[in-house]
Scaffold this active site. Structure first.
Site, mmCIF file in Angstrom:
data_model
loop_
_atom_site.group_PDB
_atom_site.id
_atom_site.type_symbol
_atom_site.label_atom_id
_atom_site.label_comp_id
_atom_site.label_asym_id
_atom_site.label_seq_id
_atom_site.Cartn_x
_atom_site.Cartn_y
_atom_site.Cartn_z
ATOM 1 C CE LYS A 9 -3.833 -2.184 2.452
ATOM 2 N NZ LYS A 9 -4.677 -2.030 3.576
ATOM 3 C CG PHE A 57 -14.046 1.429 7.621
ATOM 4 C CD1 PHE A 57 -13.778 0.774 6.450
ATOM 5 C CD2 PHE A 57 -15.049 0.947 8.434
ATOM 6 C CE1 PHE A 57 -14.094 -0.689 6.199
ATOM 7 C CE2 PHE A 57 -15.273 -0.448 8.445
ATOM 8 C CZ PHE A 57 -14.841 -1.298 7.484
ATOM 9 N NE ARG A 85 -5.890 -12.588 5.153
ATOM 10 C CZ ARG A 85 -6.444 -11.397 5.185
ATOM 11 N NH1 ARG A 85 -6.139 -10.724 4.498
ATOM 12 N NH2 ARG A 85 -7.233 -11.110 6.419
ATOM 13 C CB THR A 91 -6.648 -6.028 9.628
ATOM 14 O OG1 THR A 91 -7.027 -7.270 8.741
ATOM 15 C CG2 THR A 91 -6.898 -4.776 8.642
ATOM 16 N NE ARG A 102 -2.114 -5.980 7.214
ATOM 17 C CZ ARG A 102 -2.798 -6.708 6.858
ATOM 18 N NH1 ARG A 102 -3.507 -7.608 7.590
ATOM 19 N NH2 ARG A 102 -3.447 -6.381 5.522
ATOM 20 C CG ASN A 112 -3.128 -2.421 7.002
ATOM 21 O OD1 ASN A 112 -3.086 -2.157 5.818
ATOM 22 N ND2 ASN A 112 -4.120 -3.177 7.453
ATOM 23 C CG HIS A 115 -5.333 -6.381 0.217
ATOM 24 N ND1 HIS A 115 -6.413 -6.534 0.802
ATOM 25 C CD2 HIS A 115 -5.306 -7.321 -1.061
ATOM 26 C CE1 HIS A 115 -7.053 -7.619 0.264
ATOM 27 N NE2 HIS A 115 -6.429 -7.872 -1.055
#
Length: 138
Positions: A9, A57, A85, A91, A102, A112, A115
């Site tokens: 991100k 959000f 994951r 998350t 993360r 974070n 993805h």
């Protein structure tokens, strides 16, 4: 073999964590099948986060994902989604285990770093937002 969409991100790109993120997936034994840096359009971001469309959000997620360049990649391997994951961590970075991406780098629940597709169904929807078939290597 299973595939998973990974996004580094805008905060991960801005903080020069691209190489670190990619190397963690490679060290886990996942092969990179597609990789590119890009700017996400509002339409792409809205499609990507469509499951959150009715949540308060949603607009913040879309604004954040379009705020700067990202790196999109597809990784492949045994249990690629579960492995990805686990590598990403929870998350909410404050709840992510140390040693996860993360847990080590997240600033907050929105910024974070990464993805990772959470299911095969999600992957099948998501990868088409960021890649054309001819950009994915066999």
């Amino acid at each position: 073999m299973e595939r998973c969409l990974i996004l580094v991100k805008p905060d991960g790109v801005e903080r020069n964590l691209i190489g670190e993120v990619i190397s963690r997936f490679e060290r886990k034994g996942l092969a990179i099948k597609a990789l590119k840096m890009m700017r996400v359009t509002r339409e792409q971001a809205e499609d990507h986060y469509s499951v959150h469309r009715l949540k308060p959000f949603f607009d913040d997620l879309v604004s954040y994902l379009t705020s700067g360049p990202i790196v999109a990649m597809i990784v492949e391997g045994n249990n690629a989604i579960a492995s990805s994951r686990m590598l990403a961590g929870a998350t909410d970075g404050s709840k992510a285990a140390p040693g996860t991406i993360r847990g080590d780098f997240s600033l907050d629940i929105e910024r974070n770093i990464v993805h990772a597709s959470d299911s095969l169904e999600s992957y099948e929807h998501e990868y088409k937002i960021f890649f054309n078939e001819n950009e994915i290597m066999d």
